[in-house]
Scaffold this motif. Structure first.
Motif, mmCIF file in Angstrom:
data_model
loop_
_atom_site.group_PDB
_atom_site.id
_atom_site.type_symbol
_atom_site.label_atom_id
_atom_site.label_comp_id
_atom_site.label_asym_id
_atom_site.label_seq_id
_atom_site.Cartn_x
_atom_site.Cartn_y
_atom_site.Cartn_z
ATOM 1 N N ALA A 165 0.832 -1.207 0.000
ATOM 2 C CA ALA A 165 0.000 0.000 0.000
ATOM 3 C C ALA A 165 0.865 1.255 0.000
ATOM 4 C CB ALA A 165 -0.937 -0.006 1.206
ATOM 5 N N HIS A 166 1.892 1.260 0.845
ATOM 6 C CA HIS A 166 2.766 2.440 0.933
ATOM 7 C C HIS A 166 3.419 2.736 -0.415
ATOM 8 C CE1 HIS A 166 5.459 5.318 2.969
ATOM 9 N NE2 HIS A 166 6.328 4.920 2.050
ATOM 10 N N ASP A 167 3.974 1.707 -1.030
ATOM 11 C CA ASP A 167 4.635 1.906 -2.325
ATOM 12 C C ASP A 167 3.656 2.411 -3.378
ATOM 13 O OD1 ASP A 167 6.980 1.077 -1.206
ATOM 14 O OD2 ASP A 167 7.014 -0.901 -2.159
ATOM 15 N N TYR A 168 2.459 1.869 -3.387
ATOM 16 C CA TYR A 168 1.459 2.260 -4.382
ATOM 17 C C TYR A 168 1.023 3.717 -4.170
ATOM 18 C CZ TYR A 168 -2.623 1.863 -7.430
ATOM 19 O OH TYR A 168 -3.546 2.042 -8.436
ATOM 20 N N ILE A 169 0.745 4.073 -2.921
ATOM 21 C CA ILE A 169 0.297 5.436 -2.607
ATOM 22 C C ILE A 169 1.379 6.455 -2.986
ATOM 23 C CG2 ILE A 169 -0.289 7.019 -0.719
ATOM 24 C CD1 ILE A 169 -1.513 4.492 0.714
ATOM 25 N N VAL A 170 2.602 6.180 -2.598
ATOM 26 C CA VAL A 170 3.685 7.147 -2.781
ATOM 27 C C VAL A 170 4.189 7.169 -4.229
ATOM 28 C CG1 VAL A 170 6.044 7.707 -2.094
ATOM 29 C CG2 VAL A 170 4.383 7.023 -0.361
ATOM 30 N N ASN A 171 4.450 5.990 -4.792
ATOM 31 C CA ASN A 171 5.149 5.924 -6.081
ATOM 32 C C ASN A 171 4.229 5.899 -7.291
ATOM 33 O OD1 ASN A 171 7.677 5.832 -4.764
ATOM 34 N ND2 ASN A 171 7.438 3.639 -4.414
ATOM 35 N N VAL A 172 3.023 5.352 -7.142
ATOM 36 C CA VAL A 172 2.081 5.300 -8.273
ATOM 37 C C VAL A 172 1.120 6.487 -8.228
ATOM 38 C CG1 VAL A 172 0.275 3.939 -9.419
ATOM 39 C CG2 VAL A 172 2.260 2.784 -8.415
ATOM 40 N N GLN A 173 0.558 6.758 -7.054
ATOM 41 C CA GLN A 173 -0.451 7.815 -6.947
ATOM 42 C C GLN A 173 0.154 9.195 -6.680
ATOM 43 O OE1 GLN A 173 -3.146 6.359 -3.881
ATOM 44 N NE2 GLN A 173 -4.373 5.281 -5.408
ATOM 45 N N GLY A 174 1.404 9.245 -6.268
ATOM 46 C CA GLY A 174 1.997 10.528 -5.914
ATOM 47 C C GLY A 174 1.286 11.177 -4.744
ATOM 48 N N ALA A 175 0.845 10.347 -3.815
ATOM 49 C CA ALA A 175 0.066 10.817 -2.661
ATOM 50 C C ALA A 175 0.819 10.484 -1.374
ATOM 51 C CB ALA A 175 -1.322 10.186 -2.663
ATOM 52 N N ILE A 176 0.202 10.833 -0.256
ATOM 53 C CA ILE A 176 0.809 10.629 1.065
ATOM 54 C C ILE A 176 -0.111 9.725 1.882
ATOM 55 C CG2 ILE A 176 1.485 11.770 3.226
ATOM 56 C CD1 ILE A 176 1.819 14.357 1.483
ATOM 57 N N PRO A 177 0.422 8.674 2.533
ATOM 58 C CA PRO A 177 -0.405 7.872 3.446
ATOM 59 C C PRO A 177 -0.633 8.638 4.748
ATOM 60 C CG PRO A 177 1.833 6.993 3.350
ATOM 61 C CD PRO A 177 1.796 8.159 2.413
ATOM 62 N N ALA A 178 -1.869 9.045 4.976
ATOM 63 C CA ALA A 178 -2.160 9.923 6.123
ATOM 64 C C ALA A 178 -1.873 9.291 7.489
ATOM 65 C CB ALA A 178 -3.612 10.391 6.053
ATOM 66 N N PRO A 179 -2.099 7.964 7.676
ATOM 67 C CA PRO A 179 -1.865 7.422 9.025
ATOM 68 C C PRO A 179 -0.407 7.426 9.458
ATOM 69 C CG PRO A 179 -3.296 5.976 7.749
ATOM 70 C CD PRO A 179 -2.732 6.973 6.797
ATOM 71 N N LEU A 180 0.555 7.366 8.514
ATOM 72 C CA LEU A 180 1.965 7.210 8.864
ATOM 73 C C LEU A 180 2.444 8.400 9.689
ATOM 74 C CD1 LEU A 180 4.488 5.463 8.569
ATOM 75 C CD2 LEU A 180 5.026 6.714 6.466
ATOM 76 N N ASN A 181 2.844 8.106 10.921
ATOM 77 C CA ASN A 181 3.321 9.115 11.891
ATOM 78 C C ASN A 181 2.225 10.073 12.354
ATOM 79 O OD1 ASN A 181 6.032 8.161 11.912
ATOM 80 N ND2 ASN A 181 6.366 9.180 9.944
ATOM 81 N N TYR A 182 0.959 9.733 12.090
ATOM 82 C CA TYR A 182 -0.159 10.542 12.592
ATOM 83 C C TYR A 182 -0.186 10.436 14.114
ATOM 84 C CZ TYR A 182 -4.991 12.141 13.276
ATOM 85 O OH TYR A 182 -6.109 12.819 13.695
ATOM 86 N N ALA A 183 -0.289 11.571 14.779
ATOM 87 C CA ALA A 183 -0.212 11.569 16.247
ATOM 88 C C ALA A 183 -1.151 12.619 16.834
ATOM 89 C CB ALA A 183 1.219 11.827 16.701
ATOM 90 N N PRO A 184 -2.445 12.260 16.999
ATOM 91 C CA PRO A 184 -3.338 13.194 17.692
ATOM 92 C C PRO A 184 -2.919 13.355 19.148
ATOM 93 C CG PRO A 184 -4.433 11.079 17.313
ATOM 94 C CD PRO A 184 -3.098 11.004 16.634
ATOM 95 N N PRO A 185 -3.408 14.388 19.827
ATOM 96 C CA PRO A 185 -3.004 14.629 21.226
ATOM 97 C C PRO A 185 -3.192 13.380 22.085
ATOM 98 C CG PRO A 185 -4.304 16.469 20.401
ATOM 99 C CD PRO A 185 -4.354 15.405 19.337
ATOM 100 N N GLY A 186 -2.163 13.021 22.840
ATOM 101 C CA GLY A 186 -2.248 11.879 23.736
ATOM 102 C C GLY A 186 -1.832 10.559 23.109
ATOM 103 N N TYR A 187 -1.531 10.561 21.811
ATOM 104 C CA TYR A 187 -1.126 9.332 21.120
ATOM 105 C C TYR A 187 0.327 9.444 20.687
ATOM 106 C CZ TYR A 187 -5.997 7.775 20.543
ATOM 107 O OH TYR A 187 -7.277 7.351 20.754
ATOM 108 N N LYS A 188 1.005 8.292 20.666
ATOM 109 C CA LYS A 188 2.325 8.283 20.022
ATOM 110 C C LYS A 188 2.116 8.095 18.521
ATOM 111 C CE LYS A 188 2.974 3.443 21.442
ATOM 112 N NZ LYS A 188 3.733 2.563 22.330
ATOM 113 N N PRO A 189 3.066 8.507 17.684
ATOM 114 C CA PRO A 189 2.857 8.457 16.238
ATOM 115 C C PRO A 189 2.501 7.047 15.747
ATOM 116 C CG PRO A 189 4.802 9.769 16.748
ATOM 117 C CD PRO A 189 4.363 9.138 18.035
ATOM 118 N N TYR A 190 1.501 6.979 14.881
ATOM 119 C CA TYR A 190 1.111 5.688 14.306
ATOM 120 C C TYR A 190 2.223 5.237 13.356
ATOM 121 C CZ TYR A 190 -1.728 2.058 12.139
ATOM 122 O OH TYR A 190 -2.189 0.853 11.679
ATOM 123 N N PRO A 191 2.680 3.967 13.463
ATOM 124 C CA PRO A 191 3.920 3.582 12.782
ATOM 125 C C PRO A 191 3.778 3.067 11.352
ATOM 126 C CG PRO A 191 3.230 1.823 14.251
ATOM 127 C CD PRO A 191 2.233 2.939 14.430
#
Length: 276
Positions: free
Chosen positions: A45-71
């Motif tokens: 999924a990561h490779d497809y989003i970044v390299n084919v779609q030219g997009a960003i995977p939103a969950p990667l390192n997403y860190a709302p208040p009180g959460y550690k970054p999603y890995p």
């Protein structure tokens, strides 16, 4: 924070992001089978989003208040995991059910969608839970139109799921979406009709019911992200990003490989848009 109303150009941005998010799931579908790990699905999924779609995977390192970054770049929730399951090296096995939740950012706009997958030959109970959850989401979507209330959506989903013998998770809900991953309003999947915010054209939000085969109580795992059913019963979820239009709704997270619509949805759409 007030609810953002999208303009025509902004809606076009949301349409593109939504379609791309759905196309990630189309791309992953043939890879979802016994023996594959969710870690591998995340890499694909990561490779497809970044390299084919030219997009960003939103969950990667997403860190709302009180959460550690999603890995990771996607969420993979197996069997009794309700949501936010973190991809790992556990191979999928025959009979598992899996939710893959994808959110991408394209040109600053978010598209958010999830689907259920049954690995190999699922049990009758697992298949029914996935189907009822799918129908519950669509019954909620069919309530979307200007002048309706968010409570109408939640009530319809809750009544349908509970009449089928299931329970609705209360702690997590749908949400407004746009240039931010999570905006106002909150979209509950339970409630009373005629309550909460009135829907207006230009609103965009997700409808994403989490339905448990057993009780609705949840438990958070030590990783700080993964949410499971307290009684370890199976849980299913489907998700779409929806736009309120002048006359009803538009689902923004559709794509060529999307699963067939339930018959009642086809009938409702045909009734609203009869062939000329």
């Amino acid at each position: 924070m007030s609810i953002s109303i999208k303009t025509g150009e902004q809606i076009d941005g949301m349409r593109l992001a939504g379609r791309l998010a759905s196309e990630v799931l189309d791309y992953l579908t043939p890879h979802v089978k016994a023996g594959v790990t969710t870690e591998e699905l995340d890499r694909l999924a990561h490779d497809y989003i970044v390299n084919v779609q030219g997009a960003i995977p939103a969950p990667l390192n997403y860190a709302p208040p009180g959460y550690k970054p999603y890995p990771k770049s996607i969420c993979t929730s197996i069997n009794h995991v309700i949501c936010h399951g973190i991809p790992n090296e556990r191979p999928l096995k025959n009979g598992d059910i899996l939710n893959i939740d994808v959110t991408i950012i394209k040109n600053g706009w978010h598209g958010d969608t999830s689907r259920m997958f049954i690995i190999g030959e699922g049990s009758i109970q697992a298949k029914r839970l996935c189907q009822i959850t799918y129908e519950a989401m669509w019954r909620g979507i069919l309530k979307v139109k200007p002048g309706a209330r968010l409570g109408d959506i939640g009530h319809t989903i809750q009544v349908f799921a509970e009449n089928a013998g299931y329970s609705v998770v209360r702690e997590f809900c749908g949400h407004g979406i746009g240039t931010k991953f999570h905006e106002e309003p909150q979209v509950l999947h339970y409630g009373r009709p005629g309550t909460m915010e009135e829907l207006q054209p230009g609103m965009t939000f997700t409808i994403e019911p989490m339905i448990n085969a057993g009780r609705r109580e949840i438990r958070e795992m030590p990783d700080g992200w993964t949410i499971v059913t307290k009684d370890r019963s199976l849980s299913a979820q489907w998700e779409h990003t929806v736009l309120v239009t002048e006359t009803g709704f538009e689902v923004l997270t559709m794509s060529a490989g999307y699963p067939p619509l339930p018959d009642f949805v086809k009938e409702a759409l045909a009734a609203n848009h009869p062939a000329s």
